[in-house]
Design an enzyme around this catalytic site. Structure first.
Site, PDB file in Angstrom:
ATOM      1  NE  ARG A   1      -4.773  -1.124   0.004  1.00 43.74           N
ATOM      2  CZ  ARG A   1      -4.385  -2.418  -1.021  1.00 43.74           C
ATOM      3  NH1 ARG A   1      -3.746  -2.622  -1.584  1.00 43.74           N
ATOM      4  NH2 ARG A   1      -5.445  -3.238  -0.536  1.00 43.74           N
TER       5      ARG A   1
ATOM      6  CD  GLU B   1      -2.503   2.905  -5.460  1.00 45.04           C
ATOM      7  OE1 GLU B   1      -3.932   2.027  -5.528  1.00 45.04           O
ATOM      8  OE2 GLU B   1      -1.828   2.658  -5.333  1.00 45.04           O
TER       9      GLU B   1
ATOM     10  CG  HIS C   1      -3.063  -0.804  -6.965  1.00 50.07           C
ATOM     11  ND1 HIS C   1      -3.316  -0.199  -5.246  1.00 50.07           N
ATOM     12  CD2 HIS C   1      -3.127  -2.446  -6.646  1.00 50.07           C
ATOM     13  CE1 HIS C   1      -3.671  -1.181  -4.689  1.00 50.07           C
ATOM     14  NE2 HIS C   1      -3.997  -2.372  -5.316  1.00 50.07           N
TER      15      HIS C   1
HETATM   16  C1  DGY Z   1      -5.536  -6.613  -2.717  1.00 47.14           C
HETATM   17  O1  DGY Z   1      -6.483  -7.486  -2.596  1.00 47.14           O
HETATM   18  O2  DGY Z   1      -5.873  -6.240  -1.486  1.00 47.14           O
HETATM   19  C2  DGY Z   1      -5.683  -5.526  -3.964  1.00 47.14           C
HETATM   20  O3  DGY Z   1      -4.698  -4.438  -3.644  1.00 47.14           O
HETATM   21  C3  DGY Z   1      -6.501  -5.637  -4.748  1.00 47.14           C
HETATM   22  O4  DGY Z   1      -7.183  -4.879  -4.457  1.00 47.14           O
END
Ligand code: DGY
Length: 338
Positions: free
Chosen positions: A257, A286, A304
């Site tokens: 993240r 994002e 992402h």
């Molecule tokens: C997650 O599954 O957390 C990925 O980042 C996609 O959302």
């Protein structure tokens, strides 16, 4: 009997103990297989145009449903959760990360929250390795040069990058994704180090060397790969001070993240060449990313897409539906996080 989607073929409705099928809002367009199963078992409200809901639209769309299946693109903060109807029993996320949901607020309202662990570990580990290699071997810079017709030379000193074979690979957060990524890194002959609060059992550590503090891991890693969830405790864990503790010439990889990293401090460390490069799939903002990072040559950037493979998207959708099925059959869902 089990059907193609791997679930019991009794159409599930009797099991849900409801005379009509539960009404389910799916906030984004999912794989056709997943939407077909959802439409078979639920009164599913789909989003074929894949329109992104505003906050108000999200609240409005949730008013007439028993369950919602969102992605990390929908924020369920305390105010949104307070505005959900009493009939809504479960938020079944199509993601492993749940930092977009205020879990305490959901628990306070008795709303079950689930996620989709395990099924995306391989895909995300692949992207972490891509980010590592793209950063180490100057993948974005080379691609741009060829694509833009600027490749007009070659010499032994041209586009020289960092070799990762035999180097130290540090995993901050050796959970499911971290462990798979570590296994892939071992394939490059890398020595794996990690920090978790506690050491893993030997069968999970697979010889990886435990560090009792993030600082110790950070100071040791030639490549540092972030795999912890975004929580109030990990927010900004890679701040200026810790980035400065990375060895000169190290590489930072983030597929977890954006909130884990102080991006302004990272930009400075990349500009000063304290860090050789960074490979990033996630950002504080994002969609969009960070223009200051995008302006640098020594970063390899992706939008992402850690879990974005055909196989994994289907598996994530089925996992979210498995959790919903459990809730509506009055069973405990396998992946309950609140
Ligand atoms: C997650 O599954 O957390 C990925 O980042 C996609 O959302």
């Amino acid at each position: 009997m089990r059907d193609d989607e791997g679930r019991d073929d009794n159409d599930g409705r009797e099991g849900f103990g409801m005379s009509v099928r539960p009404r389910l809002l799916i906030t984004r367009r999912l794989s056709p297989e997943v939407e077909a199963r959802a439409a078979r078992d639920y009164d599913a409200v789909l989003n074929p145009e894949d329109r992104v809901f505003t906050r108000d639209e999200l609240v409005a769309a949730c008013q007439e449903v028993d369950a919602v299946l969102p992605c990390h693109s929908e924020r369920f903060d305390a105010a949104v959760i307070a505005a959900l109807p009493d009939r809504l029993r479960v938020i079944a996320n199509h993601s492993v990360g749940v930092d977009h949901v205020d879990l305490a607020a959901a628990a306070g309202r008795g709303i079950i929250v689930t996620n989709t662990p395990d099924v995306l570990s391989d895909a995300t580990a692949e992207i972490a390795i891509l980010c590592m290699l793209g950063a180490a071997r100057r993948g974005a810079e080379g691609d741009r040069m060829v694509r833009e017709g600027r490749w007009n030379t070659w010499s032994p000193s041209f586009m020289v990058g960092a070799q990762i074979t035999g180097k130290r690979f540090g995993v901050l957060g050796m959970g499911r994704v971290g462990r798979v990524t570590a296994a892939r890194a071992r394939g490059f002959g890398m020595e794996v180090h990690y920090h978790n609060r506690r050491p893993l059992p030997p069968e999970d550590a697979q010889g990886a060397i435990w560090h009792d503090t993030p600082e110790s891991l950070i100071a040791t890693s030639d490549v540092l790969s972030l795999h912890c969830p975004a929580t109030p405790e990990t927010e900004g864990i890679m701040n200026a001070e810790r980035i400065a503790k990375m060895p000169r010439g190290a590489i930072l990889v983030n597929t977890a993240r954006g909130a884990l990293v102080d991006e302004a401090a990272l930009v400075e460390a990349l500009k000063s060449r304290h860090l050789f490069a960074a490979g990033l799939d996630v950002f504080r903002t994002e969609p969009g990313g960070n223009p200051a990072l995008a302006a640098l040559d020594n970063v390899f950037l992706l939008p992402h897409i850690g879990s974005a493979t055909f196989e994994t998207r289907i598996a994530m959708g089925y996992r979210a539906l498995d959790n919903l099925d459990a809730v509506f059959a009055d069973n405990e869902p396998g992946d309950r996080v609140a």
